[in-house]
Design an enzyme around this catalytic site. Structure first.
Site, mmCIF file in Angstrom:
data_model
loop_
_atom_site.group_PDB
_atom_site.id
_atom_site.type_symbol
_atom_site.label_atom_id
_atom_site.label_comp_id
_atom_site.label_asym_id
_atom_site.label_seq_id
_atom_site.Cartn_x
_atom_site.Cartn_y
_atom_site.Cartn_z
ATOM 1 N N ASN A 8 0.870 -1.180 0.000
ATOM 2 C CA ASN A 8 0.000 0.000 0.000
ATOM 3 C C ASN A 8 0.905 1.228 0.000
ATOM 4 O O ASN A 8 1.513 1.542 1.015
ATOM 5 C CB ASN A 8 -0.884 -0.039 1.265
ATOM 6 C CG ASN A 8 -1.661 1.254 1.476
ATOM 7 O OD1 ASN A 8 -1.769 2.075 0.572
ATOM 8 N ND2 ASN A 8 -2.212 1.411 2.670
ATOM 9 N N TRP A 9 0.982 1.893 -1.153
ATOM 10 C CA TRP A 9 1.879 3.048 -1.260
ATOM 11 C C TRP A 9 1.299 4.291 -0.598
ATOM 12 O O TRP A 9 1.973 5.304 -0.490
ATOM 13 C CB TRP A 9 2.190 3.335 -2.736
ATOM 14 C CG TRP A 9 3.198 2.409 -3.343
ATOM 15 C CD1 TRP A 9 3.756 1.308 -2.769
ATOM 16 C CD2 TRP A 9 3.781 2.515 -4.656
ATOM 17 N NE1 TRP A 9 4.649 0.716 -3.630
ATOM 18 C CE2 TRP A 9 4.683 1.431 -4.798
ATOM 19 C CE3 TRP A 9 3.637 3.406 -5.719
ATOM 20 C CZ2 TRP A 9 5.431 1.227 -5.958
ATOM 21 C CZ3 TRP A 9 4.370 3.208 -6.887
ATOM 22 C CH2 TRP A 9 5.262 2.126 -7.001
ATOM 23 N N LYS A 10 0.025 4.231 -0.203
ATOM 24 C CA LYS A 10 -0.650 5.404 0.386
ATOM 25 C C LYS A 10 -0.475 6.604 -0.554
ATOM 26 O O LYS A 10 -0.424 6.411 -1.769
ATOM 27 C CB LYS A 10 -0.121 5.678 1.794
ATOM 28 C CG LYS A 10 -0.113 4.423 2.658
ATOM 29 C CD LYS A 10 0.094 4.705 4.107
ATOM 30 C CE LYS A 10 0.198 3.402 4.871
ATOM 31 N NZ LYS A 10 0.168 3.597 6.308
ATOM 32 N N HIS A 100 -9.387 0.983 5.250
ATOM 33 C CA HIS A 100 -8.107 1.179 5.934
ATOM 34 C C HIS A 100 -8.332 2.113 7.131
ATOM 35 O O HIS A 100 -9.156 3.020 7.071
ATOM 36 C CB HIS A 100 -7.087 1.777 4.959
ATOM 37 C CG HIS A 100 -5.696 1.790 5.486
ATOM 38 N ND1 HIS A 100 -5.265 2.708 6.414
ATOM 39 C CD2 HIS A 100 -4.640 0.971 5.236
ATOM 40 C CE1 HIS A 100 -3.993 2.454 6.703
ATOM 41 N NE2 HIS A 100 -3.595 1.415 6.009
ATOM 42 N N GLU A 102 -6.731 4.527 8.172
ATOM 43 C CA GLU A 102 -6.544 5.954 7.875
ATOM 44 C C GLU A 102 -7.793 6.545 7.244
ATOM 45 O O GLU A 102 -8.032 7.752 7.335
ATOM 46 C CB GLU A 102 -5.308 6.144 6.980
ATOM 47 C CG GLU A 102 -4.021 5.920 7.768
ATOM 48 C CD GLU A 102 -2.825 5.486 6.952
ATOM 49 O OE1 GLU A 102 -2.863 5.582 5.704
ATOM 50 O OE2 GLU A 102 -1.853 5.022 7.564
ATOM 51 N N GLU A 170 -5.093 -5.079 10.839
ATOM 52 C CA GLU A 170 -4.049 -4.074 10.991
ATOM 53 C C GLU A 170 -4.274 -3.296 12.287
ATOM 54 O O GLU A 170 -5.071 -2.347 12.313
ATOM 55 C CB GLU A 170 -4.082 -3.096 9.821
ATOM 56 C CG GLU A 170 -3.849 -3.727 8.463
ATOM 57 C CD GLU A 170 -3.339 -2.699 7.466
ATOM 58 O OE1 GLU A 170 -2.225 -2.888 6.984
ATOM 59 O OE2 GLU A 170 -4.033 -1.707 7.220
ATOM 60 N N GLY A 176 2.889 2.020 10.744
ATOM 61 C CA GLY A 176 3.879 3.083 10.588
ATOM 62 C C GLY A 176 4.649 3.426 11.851
ATOM 63 O O GLY A 176 5.342 4.440 11.904
ATOM 64 N N SER A 215 3.737 -2.422 10.263
ATOM 65 C CA SER A 215 5.191 -2.482 10.472
ATOM 66 C C SER A 215 5.800 -3.826 10.086
ATOM 67 O O SER A 215 6.727 -4.309 10.751
ATOM 68 C CB SER A 215 5.538 -2.120 11.928
ATOM 69 O OG SER A 215 5.191 -0.777 12.190
ATOM 70 N N GLY A 236 2.818 -1.264 4.256
ATOM 71 C CA GLY A 236 2.842 0.148 3.916
ATOM 72 C C GLY A 236 4.243 0.603 3.552
ATOM 73 O O GLY A 236 4.728 0.367 2.446
ATOM 74 N N GLY A 237 4.918 1.245 4.506
ATOM 75 C CA GLY A 237 6.220 1.865 4.237
ATOM 76 C C GLY A 237 7.224 0.975 3.527
ATOM 77 O O GLY A 237 7.922 1.419 2.612
#
Ligand code: PEP
Length: 253
Positions: A8-10, A100, A102, A170, A176, A215, A236-237
């Site tokens: 997920n590149w957000k 998600h 967010e 999640e 993150g 993470s 994610g990251g």
């Protein structure tokens, strides 16, 4: 069943980031022992909406699946700024992340709204990845299982039964932050999620993969992915750099 590893590149990535995706595709082709063929690992990347079509074009012919990060419940209409499931599909997406944390926290998305978006994804032929997870306060109050179970019940429409989809657990406090739950905590929630999915959907709910997200890094992927009922990872990251993402995928073999 093979694991599903989705990046997920957000809201990250302009045109030059496509080289990272191409490096992922190239890296998969080069993994020893034909990892995709032998272990059946499925890999997806969900870039920002502006890159979905270009990513799908540059990954055409590779095994990497392309996905969106959200969609509107309606197919079209006066919804300024939104993207429909049909639009994602036309752009080349086959996956879509929904619910998600967010979006739940930043845009007030409720379980009912997420369920309507899941129906939209199915209508457009997309495979939804439905996210759930507790906050730190909820975990510390001993309510993690109850919160996640309620989210699963409310976010899965009946029409999902028999359709391809994935659930992603999640924990909000792990996203993150570099923090991860213990393997025992992951196992406990995944078992609760599985029970709830089966209660809601019957036999098909016993089959869809339950991903872990929060993470995940090359250094912890193999341990997390070996936990009972962990059917893959939402990343994610660490999905922004091909070397890290390939390191995670290697942990799924
Ligand atoms: C996510 O936001 O879906 C996620 C898992 O992020 P990270 O891997 O950066 O914790």
């Amino acid at each position: 069943m093979g694991k599903l590893i989705v990046g997920n590149w957000k809201m990250n990535g302009l045109g030059p980031a496509l080289v990272e995706a191409q490096a992922v595709a190239a890296g998969l082709g080069g993994l020893p022992g034909d990892r995709l063929g032998n272990s059946g690992v499925r890999v997806g990347l969900c870039p920002p909406a502006t890159l979905v079509e270009r990513l799908a074009r540059c990954l055409a012919g590779s095994s990497v699946l392309v996905g969106g990060q959200d969609c509107h419940a309606e197919a079209s209409g006066a919804f300024t700024g939104d993207v429909s499931a049909e639009m994602l599909s036309e752009a080349g997406a086959v996956l879509v992340i929904l619910g998600h944390s967010e979006r739940r926290s930043g845009y007030g998305e409720t379980d009912a709204l997420v369920a309507s978006k899941v129906e939209a994804a199915l209508r457009a032929g997309l495979e939804p990845i439905i996210c759930v997870g507790e906050t730190l306060a909820e975990r510390e109050a001993g309510r993690a299982v109850a919160v996640v179970s309620t989210q699963v019940r409310g976010s899965l429409p009946q029409v999902l039964a028999g359709r391809p989809f994935a659930l992603a657990y999640e924990p909000v406090w792990a996203i993150g932050t570099g923090l991860t739950p213990t393997t025992a905590q992951i196992e406990e929630i995944h078992a609760a999620v599985r029970a709830e999915m089966s209660a809601v959907l019957g036999a098909p709910g016993a089959q869809a993969p339950i991903l872990y997200g929060g993470s995940v890094k090359p250094g912890n992927a193999a341990e997390i992915l070996s936990v009972s009922e962990v059917g893959g990872a939402l990343v994610g990251g660490a999905s922004l750099k091909s070397a890290d993402f390939l390191g995670i995928i290697a942990g799924a073999g």
